[in-house]
Design a protein around this motif. Structure first.
Motif, mmCIF file in Angstrom:
data_model
loop_
_atom_site.group_PDB
_atom_site.id
_atom_site.type_symbol
_atom_site.label_atom_id
_atom_site.label_comp_id
_atom_site.label_asym_id
_atom_site.label_seq_id
_atom_site.Cartn_x
_atom_site.Cartn_y
_atom_site.Cartn_z
ATOM 1 N N VAL A 73 4.244 -11.246 28.150
ATOM 2 C CA VAL A 73 3.098 -11.724 27.378
ATOM 3 C C VAL A 73 3.511 -12.773 26.350
ATOM 4 C CG1 VAL A 73 1.729 -9.636 27.724
ATOM 5 C CG2 VAL A 73 3.344 -9.738 25.808
ATOM 6 N N HIS A 74 4.673 -13.393 26.544
ATOM 7 C CA HIS A 74 5.192 -14.415 25.628
ATOM 8 C C HIS A 74 5.371 -13.854 24.219
ATOM 9 C CE1 HIS A 74 5.021 -17.820 28.443
ATOM 10 N NE2 HIS A 74 3.953 -17.218 28.926
ATOM 11 N N VAL A 122 12.701 -19.737 29.911
ATOM 12 C CA VAL A 122 14.131 -19.470 30.015
ATOM 13 C C VAL A 122 14.401 -18.001 30.345
ATOM 14 C CG1 VAL A 122 16.373 -19.700 28.888
ATOM 15 C CG2 VAL A 122 14.494 -21.232 28.237
ATOM 16 N N PRO A 123 15.060 -17.737 31.482
ATOM 17 C CA PRO A 123 15.490 -16.369 31.776
ATOM 18 C C PRO A 123 16.887 -16.149 31.202
ATOM 19 C CG PRO A 123 15.886 -17.747 33.690
ATOM 20 C CD PRO A 123 15.335 -18.657 32.604
ATOM 21 N N GLY A 140 10.153 -17.901 26.524
ATOM 22 C CA GLY A 140 9.277 -19.059 26.548
ATOM 23 C C GLY A 140 9.161 -19.627 25.148
ATOM 24 N N ARG A 141 8.331 -20.633 24.991
ATOM 25 C CA ARG A 141 8.202 -21.288 23.686
ATOM 26 C C ARG A 141 7.803 -20.304 22.592
ATOM 27 N NH1 ARG A 141 3.545 -22.908 21.679
ATOM 28 N NH2 ARG A 141 2.568 -23.011 23.736
ATOM 29 N N GLN A 142 6.771 -19.502 22.827
ATOM 30 C CA GLN A 142 6.292 -18.585 21.805
ATOM 31 C C GLN A 142 7.280 -17.451 21.546
ATOM 32 O OE1 GLN A 142 2.519 -18.386 24.196
ATOM 33 N NE2 GLN A 142 1.599 -18.097 22.186
ATOM 34 N N VAL A 170 22.272 -18.210 30.440
ATOM 35 C CA VAL A 170 20.972 -18.859 30.272
ATOM 36 C C VAL A 170 20.627 -19.528 31.598
ATOM 37 C CG1 VAL A 170 19.679 -20.577 28.958
ATOM 38 C CG2 VAL A 170 21.452 -19.200 27.832
ATOM 39 N N GLY A 171 19.531 -19.101 32.201
ATOM 40 C CA GLY A 171 19.237 -19.503 33.568
ATOM 41 C C GLY A 171 18.416 -20.776 33.718
ATOM 42 N N PRO A 172 18.077 -21.112 34.959
ATOM 43 C CA PRO A 172 17.293 -22.315 35.247
ATOM 44 C C PRO A 172 15.968 -22.324 34.491
ATOM 45 C CG PRO A 172 18.207 -21.386 37.266
ATOM 46 C CD PRO A 172 18.448 -20.377 36.194
ATOM 47 N N SER A 173 15.644 -23.458 33.899
ATOM 48 C CA SER A 173 14.434 -23.583 33.084
ATOM 49 C C SER A 173 14.176 -25.062 32.810
ATOM 50 C CB SER A 173 14.607 -22.826 31.758
ATOM 51 O OG SER A 173 15.818 -23.183 31.126
#
Length: 261
Positions: A73-74, A122-123, A140-142, A170-173
Motif C-alpha cells: 500500500v506504499h 524498488v525491491p 516506492g516513492r511514498q 537493491v533490485g531492478p527499478s
C-alpha cells in the motif's frame, strides 16, 4: 484448466550469504498473454488470478519454499512471519494471496519464502545469514520517503540481525536518469531523502529511488549493499508500470524473493 506444474522459471539470482536463496524474477517463464506477456506475479492487474497463483508456485519451486506476499500500500508497515505462517501456506489456496497490508516482510523461519512485487518501485532483499533472518521491502516513492527501509531494518534487528552483518541487494527499478517527476515533487521527496534528487538524461527533474534506498541502508550501518543497476524503464526483461501507462495499457509485476534454507 491451467497447468499446476509449471516449471521453475529462469531468475536473476543474487548472493545474500550461505544458506539463503534469493533472486529477482523476470517476464520469462510465464504463460500470461498480452498485455502482461509472461511471468506476471501480481494479483489485481486484471490478469487471471489462477494463472498468477500458478506462476507464484513455480517461483516457489525455484526458491524451495512456499511464497508469502503482502498487499502493498506504499506504506511502511512490516510483518514478522513465523513457522506457523509457513505451515499455513504450504498448501495452495491457504492464504497464498496475501498476508495483509504490509510493504515489508521479515522472517527467521527456514523454508518460508518472502516476496515483494514491483514494476518500477524498488525491491529490496535483505539477509543476515549468520543470524538466520531475512527480509524484503517495497520502496516506492511514498514508502521510501516515509521510512520503510528503517522499519524493515528495525524488524530484522529485533529478530537477531545486526546492521554490520546484514547484506542487502537493491533490485531492478526505475533509475534516477529516467524517473521524471514534477520539480515540486522531486523537492518534496528530496527534503526527506536528499540522495533521491536527480535529473533525467534530457534535463528535467527526476527521482533516484535506488540511491535513496542505498543511502538509508548505509546510514543505518549496513555496509554490504549491492545494486543490480538495472532500470526497468530501459530493460524490457522486467515489467514497468510507467511504460505501460504511457502506452495506455496495464502490465504485470515481477518479484524479489528470498528464503532461508
Amino acid at each position: 484448466m491451467l497447468d499446476p506444474a509449471l516449471p521453475a522459471p529462469p531468475v536473476l539470482e543474487v548472493d545474500l550469504g550461505p544458506g539463503v536463496r534469493a533472486a529477482f524474477t523476470t517476464r520469462a517463464g510465464g504463460t500470461s498473454p498480452a498485455p502482461w506477456d509472461g511471468l506476471n506475479l501480481g494479483l489485481g492487474v486484471q490478469d487471471d488470478a489462477e494463472r498468477v497463483l500458478v506462476h507464484r508456485e513455480a517461483v516457489g519451486r525455484w526458491l524451495g519454499a512456499p511464497l508469502v506476499f503482502g498487499t502493498q500500500v506504499h506504506g511502511t508497515g512490516v510483518r514478522v512471519l513465523s513457522g506457523e505462517d509457513r505451515a499455513a501456506r504450504s498448501e495452495r489456496g491457504a492464504g497464498a494471496e496475501t498476508c495483509g497490508e504490509y510493504d515489508a516482510l521479515v522472517t527467521a523461519a527456514p523454508g518460508l519464502g518472502l516476496g515483494v512485487l514491483v514494476a518500477d518501485c524498488v525491491p529490496v532483499l535483505l539477509a543476515d545469514a549468520g543470524a538466520g533472518v531475512v527480509g524484503v521491502a517495497h520502496a516506492g516513492r511514498q514508502g521510501l520517503a516515509g521510512g520503510v527501509v528503517g522499519t524493515v531494518l528495525e524488524a530484522l534487528v529485533a529478530q537477531g540481525a545486526r546492521p554490520e552483518t546484514l547484506r542487502a541487494v537493491v533490485g531492478p527499478s526505475a533509475c534516477g536518469r529516467c524517473y521524471e517527476v514534477p520539480a515540486d515533487l522531486r523537492d518534496e521527496v528530496a527534503s526527506r531523502r536528499p540522495a533521491t534528487a536527480s535529473t533525467t538524461r534530457w534535463g528535467t527533474p527526476a527521482l533516484d529511488l535506488p540511491a535513496g534506498v542505498v543511502a538509508d541502508l548505509r546510514a543505518a550501518g549496513v555496509t554490504e549493499v549491492f545494486s543490480t543497476g538495472i532500470c526497468t524503464l530501459e530493460d524490457h526483461r522486467f515489467y514497468s508500470h510507467r511504460l505501460a501507462t504511457r502506452d495506455g495499457v496495464t502490465t504485470g509485476r515481477f518479484a524479489g524473493v528470498v528464503a532461508l534454507g
